[in-house]
Design a protein around this motif. Structure first.
Motif, PDB file in Angstrom:
ATOM      1  N   VAL A 117       0.845  -0.966  -0.354  1.00  0.00           N
ATOM      2  CA  VAL A 117       0.095  -0.298  -0.200  1.00  0.00           C
ATOM      3  C   VAL A 117       0.659   1.200  -0.117  1.00  0.00           C
ATOM      4  O   VAL A 117       0.196   2.630  -0.432  1.00  0.00           O
ATOM      5  CB  VAL A 117      -1.199   0.029   1.396  1.00  0.00           C
ATOM      6  N   GLU A 118       1.860   1.639   0.388  1.00  0.00           N
ATOM      7  CA  GLU A 118       2.591   3.003   0.273  1.00  0.00           C
ATOM      8  C   GLU A 118       4.072   2.351  -0.715  1.00  0.00           C
ATOM      9  O   GLU A 118       4.605   1.495  -1.227  1.00  0.00           O
ATOM     10  CB  GLU A 118       3.437   2.281   1.703  1.00  0.00           C
ATOM     11  N   ASP A 119       4.468   3.484  -1.668  1.00  0.00           N
ATOM     12  CA  ASP A 119       4.663   4.011  -2.687  1.00  0.00           C
ATOM     13  C   ASP A 119       6.327   4.387  -1.876  1.00  0.00           C
ATOM     14  O   ASP A 119       6.740   5.796  -2.771  1.00  0.00           O
ATOM     15  CB  ASP A 119       4.276   4.963  -3.846  1.00  0.00           C
ATOM     16  N   PHE A 120       6.720   3.364  -2.284  1.00  0.00           N
ATOM     17  CA  PHE A 120       7.772   3.506  -1.283  1.00  0.00           C
ATOM     18  C   PHE A 120       9.708   3.518  -2.036  1.00  0.00           C
ATOM     19  O   PHE A 120      10.160   4.104  -1.652  1.00  0.00           O
ATOM     20  CB  PHE A 120       8.671   2.571   0.356  1.00  0.00           C
ATOM     21  N   LEU A 121       9.224   2.714  -3.120  1.00  0.00           N
ATOM     22  CA  LEU A 121      10.196   2.713  -4.256  1.00  0.00           C
ATOM     23  C   LEU A 121      10.449   2.752  -5.807  1.00  0.00           C
ATOM     24  O   LEU A 121       9.446   2.933  -6.423  1.00  0.00           O
ATOM     25  CB  LEU A 121      10.996   0.980  -3.574  1.00  0.00           C
ATOM     26  N   ARG A 122      11.765   2.716  -6.560  1.00  0.00           N
ATOM     27  CA  ARG A 122      11.155   3.293  -7.650  1.00  0.00           C
ATOM     28  C   ARG A 122      13.238   2.772  -8.147  1.00  0.00           C
ATOM     29  O   ARG A 122      14.224   2.564  -7.070  1.00  0.00           O
ATOM     30  CB  ARG A 122      11.662   5.256  -7.691  1.00  0.00           C
ATOM     31  N   LYS A 123      12.639   2.142  -9.132  1.00  0.00           N
ATOM     32  CA  LYS A 123      13.760   0.822  -9.317  1.00  0.00           C
ATOM     33  C   LYS A 123      14.813   2.412 -10.811  1.00  0.00           C
ATOM     34  O   LYS A 123      13.908   3.306 -11.271  1.00  0.00           O
ATOM     35  CB  LYS A 123      13.326   0.249 -10.667  1.00  0.00           C
ATOM     36  N   VAL A 124      15.620   2.604 -10.009  1.00  0.00           N
ATOM     37  CA  VAL A 124      16.975   3.515 -11.116  1.00  0.00           C
ATOM     38  C   VAL A 124      18.417   2.634 -11.906  1.00  0.00           C
ATOM     39  O   VAL A 124      18.474   1.546 -10.649  1.00  0.00           O
ATOM     40  CB  VAL A 124      17.578   5.071 -10.095  1.00  0.00           C
ATOM     41  N   PRO A 125      18.751   3.237 -12.827  1.00  0.00           N
ATOM     42  CA  PRO A 125      17.781   4.159 -13.194  1.00  0.00           C
ATOM     43  C   PRO A 125      17.292   3.941 -13.911  1.00  0.00           C
ATOM     44  O   PRO A 125      16.425   3.254 -14.852  1.00  0.00           O
ATOM     45  CB  PRO A 125      19.762   4.734 -13.972  1.00  0.00           C
ATOM     46  N   CYS A 126      16.393   5.506 -14.509  1.00  0.00           N
ATOM     47  CA  CYS A 126      15.097   5.151 -15.229  1.00  0.00           C
ATOM     48  C   CYS A 126      15.955   5.588 -16.927  1.00  0.00           C
ATOM     49  O   CYS A 126      17.242   5.831 -17.279  1.00  0.00           O
ATOM     50  CB  CYS A 126      14.289   6.329 -15.397  1.00  0.00           C
ATOM     51  N   LYS A 127      15.734   5.225 -17.465  1.00  0.00           N
ATOM     52  CA  LYS A 127      15.533   5.219 -19.105  1.00  0.00           C
ATOM     53  C   LYS A 127      15.791   6.582 -19.940  1.00  0.00           C
ATOM     54  O   LYS A 127      14.973   7.176 -19.372  1.00  0.00           O
ATOM     55  CB  LYS A 127      14.878   3.735 -19.987  1.00  0.00           C
ATOM     56  N   LYS A 128      16.809   6.982 -20.362  1.00  0.00           N
ATOM     57  CA  LYS A 128      16.339   8.380 -20.641  1.00  0.00           C
ATOM     58  C   LYS A 128      15.468   8.442 -22.045  1.00  0.00           C
ATOM     59  O   LYS A 128      15.763   7.635 -22.574  1.00  0.00           O
ATOM     60  CB  LYS A 128      17.749   8.771 -21.726  1.00  0.00           C
ATOM     61  N   GLY A 129      13.904   9.066 -21.591  1.00  0.00           N
ATOM     62  CA  GLY A 129      14.050   9.564 -22.598  1.00  0.00           C
ATOM     63  C   GLY A 129      12.629   9.031 -22.393  1.00  0.00           C
ATOM     64  O   GLY A 129      11.263   9.066 -23.232  1.00  0.00           O
ATOM     65  N   GLY A 130      12.174   8.364 -20.680  1.00  0.00           N
ATOM     66  CA  GLY A 130      11.142   8.087 -21.026  1.00  0.00           C
ATOM     67  C   GLY A 130      11.549   7.671 -19.284  1.00  0.00           C
ATOM     68  O   GLY A 130      11.785   8.358 -18.492  1.00  0.00           O
ATOM     69  N   LEU A 131      10.151   6.771 -18.821  1.00  0.00           N
ATOM     70  CA  LEU A 131       9.709   7.256 -17.639  1.00  0.00           C
ATOM     71  C   LEU A 131      10.723   6.204 -16.848  1.00  0.00           C
ATOM     72  O   LEU A 131      10.812   4.875 -17.137  1.00  0.00           O
ATOM     73  CB  LEU A 131       8.331   6.599 -16.744  1.00  0.00           C
ATOM     74  N   CYS A 132      10.326   5.812 -14.814  1.00  0.00           N
ATOM     75  CA  CYS A 132      11.117   5.174 -14.553  1.00  0.00           C
ATOM     76  C   CYS A 132      10.161   3.842 -14.637  1.00  0.00           C
ATOM     77  O   CYS A 132       9.333   3.822 -14.942  1.00  0.00           O
ATOM     78  CB  CYS A 132      11.801   5.575 -13.145  1.00  0.00           C
ATOM     79  N   GLU A 133      10.696   2.417 -14.563  1.00  0.00           N
ATOM     80  CA  GLU A 133      10.344   1.348 -14.587  1.00  0.00           C
ATOM     81  C   GLU A 133       8.910   1.486 -13.654  1.00  0.00           C
ATOM     82  O   GLU A 133       7.668   0.599 -13.692  1.00  0.00           O
ATOM     83  CB  GLU A 133      11.275  -0.180 -14.211  1.00  0.00           C
ATOM     84  N   ASP A 134       9.046   1.842 -12.677  1.00  0.00           N
ATOM     85  CA  ASP A 134       7.802   1.743 -11.532  1.00  0.00           C
ATOM     86  C   ASP A 134       6.466   2.949 -12.154  1.00  0.00           C
ATOM     87  O   ASP A 134       6.061   2.343 -11.234  1.00  0.00           O
ATOM     88  CB  ASP A 134       8.011   2.336 -10.471  1.00  0.00           C
ATOM     89  N   GLU A 135       6.946   3.317 -12.446  1.00  0.00           N
ATOM     90  CA  GLU A 135       6.190   4.477 -13.133  1.00  0.00           C
ATOM     91  C   GLU A 135       4.633   3.679 -13.978  1.00  0.00           C
ATOM     92  O   GLU A 135       4.606   4.014 -15.286  1.00  0.00           O
ATOM     93  CB  GLU A 135       6.369   6.281 -13.317  1.00  0.00           C
ATOM     94  N   ASP A 136       3.676   3.487 -13.773  1.00  0.00           N
ATOM     95  CA  ASP A 136       2.769   2.816 -14.374  1.00  0.00           C
ATOM     96  C   ASP A 136       2.097   3.756 -15.010  1.00  0.00           C
ATOM     97  O   ASP A 136       0.850   3.482 -15.608  1.00  0.00           O
ATOM     98  CB  ASP A 136       2.179   1.586 -13.510  1.00  0.00           C
ATOM     99  N   ASN A 137       1.621   4.835 -13.579  1.00  0.00           N
ATOM    100  CA  ASN A 137       0.272   5.912 -14.902  1.00  0.00           C
ATOM    101  C   ASN A 137       1.559   6.821 -14.939  1.00  0.00           C
ATOM    102  O   ASN A 137       1.848   8.045 -14.150  1.00  0.00           O
ATOM    103  CB  ASN A 137      -0.242   6.224 -12.883  1.00  0.00           C
ATOM    104  N   PRO A 138       1.359   7.263 -16.896  1.00  0.00           N
ATOM    105  CA  PRO A 138       2.126   8.731 -17.302  1.00  0.00           C
ATOM    106  C   PRO A 138       1.075   9.789 -16.282  1.00  0.00           C
ATOM    107  O   PRO A 138       2.135  10.932 -15.998  1.00  0.00           O
ATOM    108  CB  PRO A 138       2.030   8.515 -18.143  1.00  0.00           C
ATOM    109  N   THR A 139       0.021  10.055 -16.089  1.00  0.00           N
ATOM    110  CA  THR A 139      -0.661  11.289 -15.799  1.00  0.00           C
ATOM    111  C   THR A 139      -0.261  11.223 -14.623  1.00  0.00           C
ATOM    112  O   THR A 139      -0.487  12.724 -13.440  1.00  0.00           O
ATOM    113  CB  THR A 139      -2.266  10.732 -15.739  1.00  0.00           C
ATOM    114  N   ASN A 140       0.456  10.358 -13.288  1.00  0.00           N
ATOM    115  CA  ASN A 140       0.847  11.137 -12.108  1.00  0.00           C
ATOM    116  C   ASN A 140       2.617  11.733 -11.982  1.00  0.00           C
ATOM    117  O   ASN A 140       2.902  12.313 -10.982  1.00  0.00           O
ATOM    118  CB  ASN A 140       0.784   9.799 -11.354  1.00  0.00           C
ATOM    119  N   VAL A 141       2.730  11.339 -13.565  1.00  0.00           N
ATOM    120  CA  VAL A 141       4.114  11.950 -13.212  1.00  0.00           C
ATOM    121  C   VAL A 141       4.135  13.248 -13.481  1.00  0.00           C
ATOM    122  O   VAL A 141       3.930  13.749 -15.082  1.00  0.00           O
ATOM    123  CB  VAL A 141       5.003  11.082 -13.914  1.00  0.00           C
TER     124      VAL A 141
END
Length: 538
Positions: A117-141
């Motif tokens: 239930v908690e959004d604590f983590l993000r996998k990094v690095p993110c691909k250049k020109g794109g969103l991080c892997e854990d960002e499944d809803n682009p409207t929230n970014v």
């Protein structure tokens, strides 16, 4: 006040047009395993104004190197950070599983913990020109960035901690979702992260809270108000200072001026920080140092007055003890200042006063307070003139409280949350200084100080003496009855409690010096409507 507003307006115009909050930029070498980025206080979220009161963390984390496994960006509050941070020093094979053991109970992961239930983590690095892997809803970014955290706490303000760590989840069947240490992949990550309170697009609602960690909310207003009040007091002080130049007033003027300069440096730093997320850190440090100098000069001023220097005596007795105590106090404050810049742990909730140099400085402040009382009592018994006694009574009563307030305030602040502690200590300390300056301006106003300061350098207008009633005394013949019969060629020897000891003054039989308005035993010269405290007669 209009001048102050214009200065701030000019500063704001020089800042970038896009306002942001705390801005983190840098590189991280993944072979270093762990990097703590910052601690940031997010305000309490109002459910009715969710978008404008929630905290937001957004940014980019990329690399120019090829990578095979993802590492972790971790954003947690203090409840989970303590264990996470404490286990980082374990052996490499044990560190990652233990660091994430408590976080895994609530953290969401699409594969290993889909019910989190908690959004604590993000996998990094993110691909250049794109969103991080854990960002499944682009409207929230946030547009133009690779990841976004939205921090919502409807109960209370809270500190959140941001870190990067060389850990990843194993995807093999035998140890799937087990946390492992990334030993083999050594790359550099470039990070560019913003932290704000509220909607980044609505920063205009309150730019001097939106951009700051919660413990720094209202600090801009505190600096601005105190700067305005001190500037007004300094303008008022210029009247008595220019009317009666004196060594005592020179030292006080230096203290007030340096206080104003230190506050101005901090005000500029905070203002610029609100607009670029960095501020001018060296200017803020310089402001704190100037404030330290102001406090030490003010302490010297108090010591000299307690000794009665230029009030009951021109000579400064036991000066070695005085300057030894003052030098030690100044040195301890300097050590505390350097310690605060280099040694205070940002992760902990302790401040500069809750350190060994802080405790030692406060303890020594109480020691010099005792010496201050002893010297003031000795000086008090040296003078018999009622105006001097009144001055020392008022001076001693107020500044005894001034000595005590800081240790008491620090003791009480240990029971105050770190989210409120800094601005509480800052505002009360400023208030104590402002009140101290106001009291001294009142006590050293020319209409009063002429009664107990000696060796004045500038004539006092007649109307200043009329307020004190001293001019009326000059016009009465009984003012000269303090001496015995004055005859031609007779030496005069007496102690004048108003202006000091006078001896061997000759008075001619015609009394010409009396007719010219000169008090033979005092050094007060009244010529053409101007009263002069005459140094040559002391």
């Amino acid at each position: 006040m209009e001048i102050h507003i214009n200065i701030i307006y000019i500063i704001l115009c020089l800042c970038p047009s896009v306002c942001q909050g705390l801005h983190l930029q840098g590189k991280w070498k993944t072979s270093n395993f762990f990097l703590f980025l910052t601690k940031f206080g997010f305000q309490k979220t109002d459910p009715e104004k969710m978008v404008h009161t929630q905290g937001v963390i957004y940014g980019n984390i990329t690399t120019n190197a090829n990578f095979t496994t993802n590492l972790q960006l971790v954003v947690v509050d203090s409840e989970y950070f303590i264990q996470f941070y404490g286990n980082r020093t374990l052996r490499a094979s044990e560190a990652c599983p233990n660091m994430f053991s408590k976080i895994d109970m609530l953290a969401f992961d699409s594969v290993c913990s889909p019910r989190g239930v908690e959004d604590f983590l993000r996998k990094v690095p993110c691909k250049k020109g794109g969103l991080c892997e854990d960002e499944d809803n682009p409207t929230n970014v946030i547009h133009g960035y690779q990841f976004t955290y939205k921090v919502r706490d409807t109960e209370r303000p809270r500190f959140w901690y941001i870190s990067l760590v060389s850990c990843y989840r194993n995807n093999t069947h035998g140890q799937k979702c087990r946390w492992l240490h990334n030993r083999d992949q050594h790359i550099y990550l470039d990070y560019d992260i913003w932290l704000v309170n509220g909607d980044p697009s609505a920063k205009h609602l309150n730019p001097f809270e939106h951009q700051f960690s919660f413990e720094l909310h209202d600090v801009f207003e505190i600096h601005l108000i105190v700067f305005s009040i001190c500037s007004l007091l300094f303008a008022v002080w210029m009247y008595p200072f220019l009317k009666q130049r004196h060594q005592i007033t020179n030292i006080l003027t230096l203290s007030i001026a340096s206080e104003i300069l230190g506050i101005l440096c901090n005000l500029i730093h905070v203002t610029v920080f609100a607009f670029n997320g960095w501020g001018i850190s060296w200017l803020g440090d310089a402001g704190d140092f100037i404030l330290l100098v102001s406090q030490c000069v003010f302490m010297l001023f108090l010591f000299l007055v307690a000794k009665g220097w230029q009030i009951t005596s021109i000579e400064l007795s036991r000066r070695k003890i005085l300057f030894s105590l003052w030098g030690t106090y100044t040195l301890l404050n300097l050590v505390l200042f350097i310690w605060n810049l280099t040694e205070v742990d940002m992760i902990s909730n302790t401040d500069e006063w809750q350190t060994y140099p802080g405790y030692l400085t406060l303890a020594f402040r109480l020691v010099v307070m005792v010496w201050f009382i002893v010297e003031l009592r000795h000086t008090f018994h040296q003078g018999l003139h009622q105006d001097r006694l009144d001055f020392f009574q008022h001076f001693g009563a107020f500044f005894l409280v001034w000595f005590v307030y800081l240790p008491v305030l620090v003791l009480i602040s240990t029971q105050i949350s770190a989210l409120w502690r800094y601005k509480t200590i800052l505002s009360i300390s400023y208030a104590a200084d402002v009140l101290a300056y106001a009291v001294l301006i009142h006590l050293l106003w020319p209409a009063r100080s002429v009664l107990y300061l000696i060796k004045g350098e500038v004539p006092l207008p007649t109307y200043d003496l009329e307020i004190t009633g001293l001019l009326d005394d000059l016009q009465e013949t009984n003012i000269f009855n303090k001496s015995n019969v004055v005859m031609e060629g007779q030496d005069f020897n007496s102690d004048d409690e108003l202006f000091g000891k006078i001896s061997n003054k000759k008075i001619d039989k015609k009394g010409e010096r009396f007719q010219n308005g000169i008090i033979a035993n005092g050094g007060l010269n009244h010529v053409d409507g101007v009263a002069v405290i005459n140094e040559s007669m002391l």
